[in-house]
Write a protein that holds these residues in place. Sequence first.
Motif, PDB file in Angstrom:
ATOM      1  N   PRO A   1       0.825  -1.201   0.000  1.00 29.37           N
ATOM      2  CA  PRO A   1       0.000   0.000   0.000  1.00 29.37           C
ATOM      3  C   PRO A   1       0.864   1.257   0.000  1.00 29.37           C
ATOM      4  O   PRO A   1       2.057   1.208   0.295  1.00 29.37           O
ATOM      5  CB  PRO A   1      -0.809  -0.130   1.292  1.00 29.37           C
ATOM      6  CG  PRO A   1      -0.082  -1.102   2.119  1.00 29.37           C
ATOM      7  CD  PRO A   1       0.636  -2.009   1.197  1.00 29.37           C
TER       8      PRO A   1
ATOM      9  N   ASN B   1       1.160   3.878   1.829  1.00 28.24           N
ATOM     10  CA  ASN B   1       1.618   4.604   3.011  1.00 28.24           C
ATOM     11  C   ASN B   1       2.673   3.869   3.818  1.00 28.24           C
ATOM     12  O   ASN B   1       2.912   4.201   4.965  1.00 28.24           O
ATOM     13  CB  ASN B   1       0.419   4.934   3.908  1.00 28.24           C
ATOM     14  CG  ASN B   1      -0.308   3.678   4.354  1.00 28.24           C
ATOM     15  OD1 ASN B   1      -0.067   2.607   3.810  1.00 28.24           O
ATOM     16  ND2 ASN B   1      -1.172   3.816   5.329  1.00 28.24           N
ATOM     17  N   VAL B   2       3.355   2.835   3.240  1.00 30.25           N
ATOM     18  CA  VAL B   2       4.355   2.131   4.030  1.00 30.25           C
ATOM     19  C   VAL B   2       5.605   2.985   4.178  1.00 30.25           C
ATOM     20  O   VAL B   2       5.974   3.732   3.279  1.00 30.25           O
ATOM     21  CB  VAL B   2       4.728   0.771   3.419  1.00 30.25           C
ATOM     22  CG1 VAL B   2       3.576  -0.173   3.480  1.00 30.25           C
ATOM     23  CG2 VAL B   2       5.217   0.933   2.012  1.00 30.25           C
ATOM     24  N   VAL B   3       6.273   2.838   5.350  1.00 30.93           N
ATOM     25  CA  VAL B   3       7.505   3.586   5.570  1.00 30.93           C
ATOM     26  C   VAL B   3       8.731   2.788   5.142  1.00 30.93           C
ATOM     27  O   VAL B   3       9.761   3.351   4.838  1.00 30.93           O
ATOM     28  CB  VAL B   3       7.644   3.989   7.038  1.00 30.93           C
ATOM     29  CG1 VAL B   3       7.437   5.466   7.191  1.00 30.93           C
ATOM     30  CG2 VAL B   3       6.718   3.221   7.920  1.00 30.93           C
TER      31      VAL B   3
END
Lengths: 110, 166, 86, 237
Positions: free
Chosen positions: A91, A93-95
């Motif tokens: 997805p 919004n992963v860091v």
Amino acid sequence: MEIVSQVLLVIGGLFFLLGGLGVLRMPDVFNRIQAGTKATTLGAFALLLGIGFMYPTWFLKVGIIIVFIAISNPIGSSVLAKASYKAQGAPSNVVQDDLKEFLGGTEDVG
Amino acid sequence: MKYVATFLVLLLSYLGLVGLVGSTEQFLQELVLGTVVSLVLTFILANYVNYTIDYKFPVRLLVFVFAYIPVFVWALILANFDVARRVLSPKIPLNPGFVKIKTDLEGDFAKLTLANSITLTPGTLSIDVDGNDIYVHTVDVKGKTPEENKKNISARFEKLLGVIFK
Amino acid sequence: MINAIVFGLVGLGMLFAIIRLIKGPTVADRVVTLDTFNVITIGLISLLAFKFENSLFLDVALVYAILAFMETIVFGRYLEGKHGDR
Amino acid sequence: MKNFLALLAALGLGVLIILSLQNNTLFNEYGEDVTGRDSEEYGDREYGEENPASGPANIVTSIVADFRSFDTLGEITVLFVSSLGVALLLGGTKQKRLDLGFHPNFMLRIGSKALFGIILMTGVYVTIHGHLTPGGGFPGGAMIASSMLLLYLADDTFRAKIKGFKILESVAGSLYVLIGIAGLFFADYFLENFLNNGVVGDLLSAGIIPLIYVLIGLKVGSEISGVIDNFLTEEVV
């Protein structure tokens, strides 16, 4: 004994409710898997133990179901997680994404 | 030895399914039948499934039941309160990522147990195991390197599992 | 009384899962939700065992659990294969 | 609008069904209890009692495997023909596992071995206790086959010894017919019960029904496993 069993039953019901709510509210597939698996596993444990306390002669059968759920639920969710990663990638919004090097990047297939 | 292990697994699951209902005579009938069925299936299946067992198994089982399971159940309860906190807050707090964890455990069943435990503990979901690396999806990324993540996520289980699965 | 409360809670959980099952934007979402839904159904069948005081429902629950697990695996492998050799 | 009408129709049907199950005079002018209309003679069996005329504790089983055992023989023949058709279409002589191009993950590969015992034993248990619990040969056989399916899905190189399944299947089918012929000799009709009925609820009760159900379970399990094997293998060109 009856009180213990009823408390466990209510706890089980609450965690099933939480599992359904988690699946509904979480924003992406992996978080849904997490919420669903954890909550329903604990819910099933509590509910089945409650039943076992109410009727002690059923304890062995209840134990078999608990063992089966404890082994099979995490395996099923890991298979689903790997499949979803392959199907739609990480997805947005992963860091951090260490999985990419292992499973390979995903081109957009739509 | 693998025949004994397979036989025990099959017989115990049969007896568990039958349960404790019924009279003693009925139970004895079930016991005889279960033994016969398990013996037959053992000789067919022992080469497909590699259950192993050794003379230290009872000690390991005791450690598993009395030391590992309480830790695991406590972590499972904490995980559920974590999920509840996230689900019930109006704006869901997330900092997700896929991280890699190093493990020192040898043996397939040990790694399977560790991966299962990671899935059922707060904020993590194990996706695949490759040699000594476990790939994990976590809700809240804290450390960058595999070693830091190990300290955060799996260290307490590894210590116990190292004792149980030599 | 206690039955009504627990059945209500479990039923609400199923309802939420069904909403996601209908809404779920991708196939993966639906399969994941179905997995959750199946475990809730196992709980519901066990509750029937509790309500009717009949241990045979536990057999049904175990068989349902096994079939649900197989279904999850088959769907997961299918999803994996649908997207080729990655 | 169309959706709304469909919803209304579904709701109306549901209400009608619920109403028809109540004791009221809307559909049934005497207001009789329509839910309890099963055959009293066979429906009221108490555990621990001497068995009535024929049949086990479970009334469905007594119908499937005793009163209508000949139909059941026909059913397993249908299953046999369909598995034969699959083998005819997809089976070949030199076969290897289908290369899917993707591999099962580690947890499934190891976990299937831990779960296999439980799943297989559940199938065996359901098959053996067909005359005491809901279930019996058909679901039990399906569980045995699903344990095989789990091994196939969890291991890229696994293949069962399919020849053993074929032998098992034909032996089970032949024994079923032999039991029927034995009924012709020891009792009056084909497939008639010729063993002691025993006490309701015992493991050894209900005459030939447990034997027949075990045979059905073996046959169904091996046939469906054969079908799974045919779908997951390919010919070497």
